[in-house]
Scaffold this active site. Structure first.
Site, PDB file in Angstrom:
ATOM      1  N   ASP A 171      61.275 -23.416 -28.071  1.00 30.92           N
ATOM      2  CA  ASP A 171      61.201 -22.605 -26.972  1.00 30.92           C
ATOM      3  C   ASP A 171      62.546 -22.525 -26.374  1.00 30.92           C
ATOM      4  O   ASP A 171      63.866 -23.086 -26.928  1.00 30.92           O
ATOM      5  CB  ASP A 171      60.661 -23.279 -25.702  1.00 30.92           C
ATOM      6  CG  ASP A 171      58.966 -23.260 -26.072  1.00 30.92           C
ATOM      7  OD1 ASP A 171      58.526 -22.210 -26.721  1.00 30.92           O
ATOM      8  OD2 ASP A 171      58.307 -24.298 -25.726  1.00 30.92           O
ATOM      9  N   GLU A 228      51.014  -5.960 -28.323  1.00 34.21           N
ATOM     10  CA  GLU A 228      51.489  -7.040 -29.458  1.00 34.21           C
ATOM     11  C   GLU A 228      50.534  -7.068 -30.687  1.00 34.21           C
ATOM     12  O   GLU A 228      49.541  -7.820 -30.476  1.00 34.21           O
ATOM     13  CB  GLU A 228      51.724  -8.436 -28.717  1.00 34.21           C
ATOM     14  CG  GLU A 228      52.933  -8.828 -29.238  1.00 34.21           C
ATOM     15  CD  GLU A 228      53.356 -10.133 -28.436  1.00 34.21           C
ATOM     16  OE1 GLU A 228      53.668 -10.108 -27.348  1.00 34.21           O
ATOM     17  OE2 GLU A 228      53.260 -11.070 -29.080  1.00 34.21           O
ATOM     18  N   TYR A 235      59.774 -23.783 -34.320  1.00 32.79           N
ATOM     19  CA  TYR A 235      59.106 -23.040 -33.308  1.00 32.79           C
ATOM     20  C   TYR A 235      59.634 -23.333 -31.973  1.00 32.79           C
ATOM     21  O   TYR A 235      58.900 -23.934 -31.256  1.00 32.79           O
ATOM     22  CB  TYR A 235      57.777 -23.362 -33.470  1.00 32.79           C
ATOM     23  CG  TYR A 235      56.569 -22.413 -32.471  1.00 32.79           C
ATOM     24  CD1 TYR A 235      57.118 -21.396 -31.874  1.00 32.79           C
ATOM     25  CD2 TYR A 235      55.367 -22.531 -32.598  1.00 32.79           C
ATOM     26  CE1 TYR A 235      56.213 -20.507 -31.258  1.00 32.79           C
ATOM     27  CE2 TYR A 235      54.364 -21.686 -31.913  1.00 32.79           C
ATOM     28  CZ  TYR A 235      54.851 -20.765 -31.160  1.00 32.79           C
ATOM     29  OH  TYR A 235      54.112 -19.935 -30.492  1.00 32.79           O
ATOM     30  N   ARG A 255      50.405 -27.244 -27.971  1.00 33.79           N
ATOM     31  CA  ARG A 255      51.342 -26.507 -27.077  1.00 33.79           C
ATOM     32  C   ARG A 255      50.628 -26.232 -25.652  1.00 33.79           C
ATOM     33  O   ARG A 255      51.228 -26.168 -24.570  1.00 33.79           O
ATOM     34  CB  ARG A 255      52.023 -25.156 -27.743  1.00 33.79           C
ATOM     35  CG  ARG A 255      52.699 -25.371 -28.693  1.00 33.79           C
ATOM     36  CD  ARG A 255      53.098 -24.124 -29.555  1.00 33.79           C
ATOM     37  NE  ARG A 255      53.756 -22.993 -28.474  1.00 33.79           N
ATOM     38  CZ  ARG A 255      55.157 -22.805 -28.246  1.00 33.79           C
ATOM     39  NH1 ARG A 255      55.804 -23.435 -29.092  1.00 33.79           N
ATOM     40  NH2 ARG A 255      55.539 -21.841 -27.551  1.00 33.79           N
ATOM     41  N   ARG A 259      47.778  -9.533 -27.575  1.00 32.73           N
ATOM     42  CA  ARG A 259      47.970  -9.668 -26.129  1.00 32.73           C
ATOM     43  C   ARG A 259      48.676  -8.132 -25.623  1.00 32.73           C
ATOM     44  O   ARG A 259      49.268  -7.567 -26.202  1.00 32.73           O
ATOM     45  CB  ARG A 259      48.798 -10.778 -25.520  1.00 32.73           C
ATOM     46  CG  ARG A 259      50.308 -10.772 -26.184  1.00 32.73           C
ATOM     47  CD  ARG A 259      50.797 -12.217 -25.782  1.00 32.73           C
ATOM     48  NE  ARG A 259      51.908 -12.670 -26.625  1.00 32.73           N
ATOM     49  CZ  ARG A 259      52.552 -13.741 -26.800  1.00 32.73           C
ATOM     50  NH1 ARG A 259      51.860 -14.819 -25.795  1.00 32.73           N
ATOM     51  NH2 ARG A 259      53.434 -14.025 -27.669  1.00 32.73           N
ATOM     52  N   ARG A 293      43.514 -29.389 -18.694  1.00 36.87           N
ATOM     53  CA  ARG A 293      43.410 -29.968 -17.588  1.00 36.87           C
ATOM     54  C   ARG A 293      42.174 -29.707 -16.800  1.00 36.87           C
ATOM     55  O   ARG A 293      41.548 -28.811 -16.640  1.00 36.87           O
ATOM     56  CB  ARG A 293      44.762 -29.734 -16.978  1.00 36.87           C
ATOM     57  CG  ARG A 293      44.922 -28.318 -16.532  1.00 36.87           C
ATOM     58  CD  ARG A 293      46.104 -28.222 -15.583  1.00 36.87           C
ATOM     59  NE  ARG A 293      47.650 -28.159 -16.227  1.00 36.87           N
ATOM     60  CZ  ARG A 293      48.171 -26.850 -16.281  1.00 36.87           C
ATOM     61  NH1 ARG A 293      47.602 -25.787 -15.856  1.00 36.87           N
ATOM     62  NH2 ARG A 293      49.221 -26.785 -17.059  1.00 36.87           N
ATOM     63  N   ARG A 338      55.548 -14.898 -39.128  1.00 36.26           N
ATOM     64  CA  ARG A 338      54.934 -13.778 -38.592  1.00 36.26           C
ATOM     65  C   ARG A 338      56.009 -12.825 -37.914  1.00 36.26           C
ATOM     66  O   ARG A 338      56.840 -13.419 -37.421  1.00 36.26           O
ATOM     67  CB  ARG A 338      54.367 -14.539 -37.816  1.00 36.26           C
ATOM     68  CG  ARG A 338      53.076 -15.449 -38.521  1.00 36.26           C
ATOM     69  CD  ARG A 338      52.276 -14.335 -39.399  1.00 36.26           C
ATOM     70  NE  ARG A 338      51.184 -13.764 -38.729  1.00 36.26           N
ATOM     71  CZ  ARG A 338      50.336 -12.842 -39.432  1.00 36.26           C
ATOM     72  NH1 ARG A 338      50.859 -12.548 -40.740  1.00 36.26           N
ATOM     73  NH2 ARG A 338      49.420 -11.990 -38.559  1.00 36.26           N
TER      74      ARG A 338
HETATM   75  N1  UDP Z   1      46.425 -19.878 -28.528  1.00 36.61           N
HETATM   76  C1  UDP Z   1      44.909 -19.720 -28.573  1.00 36.61           C
HETATM   77  N2  UDP Z   1      44.573 -18.574 -27.586  1.00 36.61           N
HETATM   78  C2  UDP Z   1      45.381 -18.053 -26.519  1.00 36.61           C
HETATM   79  C3  UDP Z   1      46.687 -18.486 -26.535  1.00 36.61           C
HETATM   80  C4  UDP Z   1      47.196 -19.409 -27.580  1.00 36.61           C
HETATM   81  O1  UDP Z   1      44.312 -19.852 -29.404  1.00 36.61           O
HETATM   82  O2  UDP Z   1      44.617 -17.415 -25.867  1.00 36.61           O
HETATM   83  C5  UDP Z   1      46.739 -20.577 -29.610  1.00 36.61           C
HETATM   84  C6  UDP Z   1      47.466 -19.908 -30.651  1.00 36.61           C
HETATM   85  O3  UDP Z   1      47.047 -20.663 -31.912  1.00 36.61           O
HETATM   86  C7  UDP Z   1      48.887 -19.847 -30.713  1.00 36.61           C
HETATM   87  C8  UDP Z   1      49.193 -21.294 -29.797  1.00 36.61           C
HETATM   88  O4  UDP Z   1      48.114 -21.432 -29.072  1.00 36.61           O
HETATM   89  O5  UDP Z   1      49.521 -19.704 -31.713  1.00 36.61           O
HETATM   90  C9  UDP Z   1      50.434 -21.232 -29.128  1.00 36.61           C
HETATM   91  O6  UDP Z   1      50.255 -20.278 -28.126  1.00 36.61           O
HETATM   92  P1  UDP Z   1      51.527 -19.812 -27.242  1.00 36.61           P
HETATM   93  O7  UDP Z   1      51.191 -18.863 -25.971  1.00 36.61           O
HETATM   94  O8  UDP Z   1      52.415 -21.246 -26.850  1.00 36.61           O
HETATM   95  O9  UDP Z   1      52.313 -18.952 -28.222  1.00 36.61           O
HETATM   96  P2  UDP Z   1      53.717 -18.066 -27.962  1.00 36.61           P
HETATM   97  O10 UDP Z   1      53.862 -17.652 -26.607  1.00 36.61           O
HETATM   98  O11 UDP Z   1      55.145 -18.892 -28.304  1.00 36.61           O
HETATM   99  O12 UDP Z   1      53.647 -16.908 -28.756  1.00 36.61           O
END
Ligand code: UDP
Length: 367
Positions: free
Chosen positions: A352, A302, A350, A174, A282, A178, A251
């Site tokens: 969006d 969170e 999962y 996901r 976060r 880059r 989760r």
């Molecule tokens: N992820 C990570 N570090 C970060 C942010 C995300 O390793 O700082 C990984 C982690 O495995 C997470 C996945 O990327 O489950 C998807 O993150 P995303 O931010 O897309 O999750 P959401 O916003 O759906 O909670």
């Protein structure tokens, strides 16, 4: 005798609301119910001291589909917010997603050529992995050991409550990778937050439709089923079938929020804490989603944890064990011609927000 409604829609979240809106437009009679005291499901926002607070976690709308972008903007105008989260690890800040800024912060490399060479060196010992079997392998193959250790492993294991070796590889795909100095988290063309919060979008979608909150489908199932010819169910599919093939795992999240008497706490909407020893994943500072200029600020920490009976399910755990259970429920669901299962919980995917809207629109067309 014809029933009072064509559709009973269980769940006033994004899927249920889009479906109800479109079906009503086509002349169908819809009744939307939700067990919570409000509409909107997990995209519900609540105004606190002039700040639109994302009560069930941050939601940032993004899509490549112009039709979907125009669709949401026809109900509420979206702003130009771009998600550019930061990662905090052991006293240092790193830009996300993984881009030239991150590589500079990690190793001091200044050009894409230098960065690529550094990453090649970091990945060298994992090159033999041709088909990554899990998130750990996938992350190491993509970015090598430093990125994995500092920015992925801790966050991922907190988020999912299991070793990164037991998490499917697709989850990390996901995240963009880059070689430009571009901190925009999403690659999609369209991105933004509804001006005034997501609840406006849902209110507009449900305008003129019969809605009842504080009504749990499972408390009055028999009576409710008599009201409509068809059911659109957006809750947990395992609960619908009374867990007969076992429980699907999710989760859940626990939020700790504070209203602070300062105007700016962290200077960014999202800061990820990627060290496993910090218990939260976060901190969200809600005002920054809408460029707020209020005197106060509202922040939310969170904390992920395993879902149990009275928690809110947020993320489906897409491992093999759960996929196996899901398959059985999906087979059974096919026999229920008058029930349609849609959305993140009923499909156990999962998704969006843009996926959810696309699917709801497709389903209405199909019906
Ligand atoms: N992820 C990570 N570090 C970060 C942010 C995300 O390793 O700082 C990984 C982690 O495995 C997470 C996945 O990327 O489950 C998807 O993150 P995303 O931010 O897309 O999750 P959401 O916003 O759906 O909670």
């Amino acid at each position: 005798m014809s029933k009072k409604y064509d559709y009973l829609i269980v769940g006033a979240g994004l899927y249920g609301s889009v479906f109800a809106h479109e079906a009503t437009k086509k002349g169908k009679r819809c009744f939307v119910i939700d067990k919570r005291s409000h509409i909107g499901g997990n995209i519900y926002t609540e105004n606190i001291e002039g700040i639109n607070v994302h009560k069930y976690g941050a939601h940032i709308f993004h899509t490549n589909n112009k039709e979907i972008w125009d669709y949401v903007n026809s109900f509420v105008e979206f702003n130009h917010f771009r998600n550019s989260p930061l990662a905090y690890y052991k006293g240092k800040l790193y830009n996300l997603p993984f881009n030239m800024n991150t590589f500079y912060q990690l190793w001091g490399v200044k050009t894409p050529i230098e960065a690529k060479a550094k990453i090649e060196e970091q990945r060298a010992m994992f090159k033999h992995i041709k088909f990554p079997k899990n998130l750990e392998e996938q992350a190491l193959v993509l970015g090598g050991k430093d990125i994995y250790k500092k920015l992925i492993k801790g966050y991922t294991e907190k988020q999912w409550g299991r070793s990164a070796k037991n998490i499917p590889a697709f989850i990390i795909r996901r995240l963009p990778f880059r070689f430009t100095f571009d901190n925009n988290y999403f690659n999609d063309i369209y991105q933004g937050i509804p001006k005034g919060g997501y609840t406006i979008l849902i209110k507009k979608l449900l305008e003129g439709i019969d809605v009842k909150t504080n009504l749990n489908f499972f408390d009055e199932r028999n009576n409710l089923e008599k009201l409509a010819d068809k059911i659109v169910f957006t809750g947990k599919i395992d609960e619908f079938f009374d867990y007969r093939f076992g429980k699907l795992e999710y989760r859940s999240l626990h939020f700790e929020s504070e209203l602070l008497d300062i105007d700016n706490y962290q200077g960014n909407a999202v800061v990820n804490y990627t060290d496993k020893r910090v218990p939260y994943t976060r901190i969200i500072e809600h005002k920054h989603f809408e460029f707020g200029t209020q005197d106060k600020t509202y922040i939310t920490k969170e904390y992920p944890h395993e879902f149990s009976k009275d928690d809110e399910p947020y993320y489906p755990v897409n491992d093999e064990k759960n996929q196996h259970i899901l398959k059985k429920y999906n087979e059974l669901a096919k026999q229920y011609n008058n029930v349609h299962f849609g959305g993140r919980l009923a499909e156990y995917k999962y998704y969006d927000m843009h996926n959810v809207i696309e699917n709801a629109l497709k389903t209405v067309k199909y019906f």
